[in-house]
Design a protein around this motif. Structure first.
Motif, PDB file in Angstrom:
ATOM      1  N   CYS A 296      13.968  12.837 -65.278  1.00 38.16           N
ATOM      2  CA  CYS A 296      15.261  13.383 -64.865  1.00 38.16           C
ATOM      3  C   CYS A 296      16.165  12.242 -64.386  1.00 38.16           C
ATOM      4  O   CYS A 296      15.784  11.464 -63.511  1.00 38.16           O
ATOM      5  N   VAL A 297      17.356  12.183 -64.957  1.00 40.65           N
ATOM      6  CA  VAL A 297      18.311  11.132 -64.578  1.00 40.65           C
ATOM      7  C   VAL A 297      19.603  11.726 -64.033  1.00 40.65           C
ATOM      8  O   VAL A 297      20.529  10.983 -63.699  1.00 40.65           O
ATOM      9  N   SER A 298      19.676  13.059 -63.962  1.00 46.97           N
ATOM     10  CA  SER A 298      20.897  13.669 -63.456  1.00 46.97           C
ATOM     11  C   SER A 298      20.570  15.025 -62.836  1.00 46.97           C
ATOM     12  O   SER A 298      19.981  15.888 -63.487  1.00 46.97           O
ATOM     13  N   ILE A 299      20.963  15.191 -61.581  1.00 42.05           N
ATOM     14  CA  ILE A 299      20.821  16.474 -60.885  1.00 42.05           C
ATOM     15  C   ILE A 299      22.206  16.916 -60.430  1.00 42.05           C
ATOM     16  O   ILE A 299      22.932  16.150 -59.802  1.00 42.05           O
ATOM     17  N   GLU A 300      22.543  18.157 -60.773  1.00 39.78           N
ATOM     18  CA  GLU A 300      23.760  18.782 -60.245  1.00 39.78           C
ATOM     19  C   GLU A 300      23.283  19.927 -59.361  1.00 39.78           C
ATOM     20  O   GLU A 300      22.725  20.908 -59.852  1.00 39.78           O
ATOM     21  N   ALA A 301      23.453  19.796 -58.060  1.00 38.76           N
ATOM     22  CA  ALA A 301      22.888  20.758 -57.115  1.00 38.76           C
ATOM     23  C   ALA A 301      24.005  21.502 -56.391  1.00 38.76           C
ATOM     24  O   ALA A 301      24.873  20.890 -55.774  1.00 38.76           O
TER      25      ALA A 301
END
Length: 430
Positions: A296-301
């Motif tokens: 995983c290289v991108s988290i939108e939380a």
């Protein structure tokens, strides 16, 4: 049956649309194609962006194919059904160019799922499918009486006929999708990935559908509501096919990517990176570490509000304090290169508090956006809280309310959004 599946060539001039404008894979059409071909039907699938065609050019391709049925989506892929553009200008533009040469015309998407009558009227199509569409499209191609099929809307002798509420697909065993090589080559976009130059094509994949929560702002009452997990073996088969085709990044379009050890452990060994949208309060530190190790290289939380009262007013049902949420985001950033906390404009979150919190997170490498104004989508609890069940003016009412509420929109929206009636008048929507 010969079936044409069309994702039109989108444009969003003067729209309030705040979804990404890059090309993405039209997953709902991909599933439909797979199910149609399993049933022995012949399919032409076109995508304006990925085929590099205008709406007029796609209409000519469809007419030359001489389909018995043409299926058109009213939003650019499942990824954006929950934040679709309100206007139906672009689908109407394609249908005008098709000019009756596509056989039975069928609209699928969030608009007809919630407000079937105005969607039929504005587009002039023969049928609207309500809810998740792939299984219903396959049933239509197999034939049978319309009255016996679920989740349809159409006109008969001037009267509106609705055969049932929005459809929820079984989903768990939808087949692994494969895409035309030339489409992947025209898909360099790595959705919601920042801070690095994309290497290789990107793609979109679905590991789960729906969400177990009912946040007030989320447009999902009429589609993609019930939470379901797709079989892990099928997801991996699809991802392995994408890897073999040269893809090195996928974005899981899931409304909420929940912790899933078997999938993450399988991804650790594969040469693929990915991005997700999730809630950080549902992840324990060890699972965040595994998420990063899996690629995983991108988290939108979604944090939404910086006060517990604000989150409660949105029905987030979040059990963490704001400080705990910040700590968990910062922990995620240790193994994931890009972590974003989503904020929305909520009464009670004063500007100084937001500024201080954003600076705190930025110092730790976590991005938090400038709070964006909410659009009361007709499929959201917020809409129903304000005006009750959606009627034939639901989109117009939501649009008028939205434009009258804010002096400025976010930096990813048009500077001069127009009223919905003006937007749709430009395409002769009825």
């Amino acid at each position: 049956m010969r079936v044409a599946l069309v994702n039109p060539a989108w444009s969003f001039d003067h729209s309030i649309y705040f979804g990404c404008r890059e090309a993405h894979l039209p997953l709902e059409l991909g599933y439909s194609k797979a199910l149609l071909e399993q049933g022995g039907h012949e399919v032409l699938m076109l995508d304006g962006a990925l085929d590099g065609l205008s709406n007029a050019e796609m209409a000519e391709r469809v007419a030359a194919f001489a389909p018995t049925m043409t299926v058109l989506t009213t939003a650019p892929t499942y990824l954006f059904w929950r934040c679709a553009q309100p206007e139906l200008r672009v689908p109407r533009e394609f249908l005008a160019a098709l000019d009756g040469r596509g056989g039975r015309t069928v609209a699928v998407g969030p608009h007809g799922s919630t407000t079937p009558a105005p969607t039929l009227s504005k587009l002039g199509v023969d049928l609207v499918v309500r809810g998740e569409c792939e299984e219903i499209v396959a049933k239509l191609a197999d034939g049978g009486a319309l009255d016996d099929m679920p989740a349809l809307a159409f006109h008969r002798d001037g009267d509106l006929v609705v055969t049932g509420g929005p459809h929820a697909a079984r989903f768990t065993d939808l087949p692994a999708l494969s895409w035309p090589v030339e489409w992947l080559q025209r898909h360099p976009h790595h959705h919601h990935r920042y801070g690095t130059e994309p290497v290789g094509p990107g793609a979109e994949v679905e590991a789960s559908r729906g969400c177990p929560y009912n946040c007030s702002f989320c447009a999902k009452i009429d589609f993609r509501d019930q939470y379901r997990r797709r079989d892990t073996a099928i997801i991996l088969e699809e991802i392995d096919g994408l890897i073999a085709a040269g893809v090195r990044y996928v974005y899981f379009i899931d409304e909420i990517f929940l912790p899933r050890r078997d999938l993450l452990e399988a991804l650790v060994e594969r040469p693929i990176q990915f991005g997700v949208q999730t809630r950080i309060d549902l992840w324990k530190p060890d699972m965040l570490d595994l998420l990063g190790a899996a690629g995983c290289v991108s988290i939108e939380a979604g944090v939404e509000s910086l006060t517990e009262e604000g989150r409660a007013s949105l029905d987030k049902k979040c059990r963490m304090s704001t400080d705990d949420l910040a700590d968990r985001l910062i922990h995620a950033r240790r193994s994931v290169p890009f972590v974003q906390a989503n904020l929305i404009a909520v009464a009670g979150d004063d500007a100084d508090m937001v500024k201080a919190w954003r600076e705190k997170l930025l110092a730790a490498g976590v991005w938090a956006n400038d709070p964006v104004p909410l659009y009361p989508y007709p499929a959201s609890p917020d809409y129903r809280r304000l005006w009750g069940e959606p009627d034939d003016r639901a989109w117009e009412r939501a649009h008028e309310h939205y434009l009258g509420q804010f002096e400025r929109l976010s930096d990813i929206q048009e500077d001069e959004p127009l009223p919905l009636t003006e937007l749709e008048a430009a395409c002769s929507c009825r």
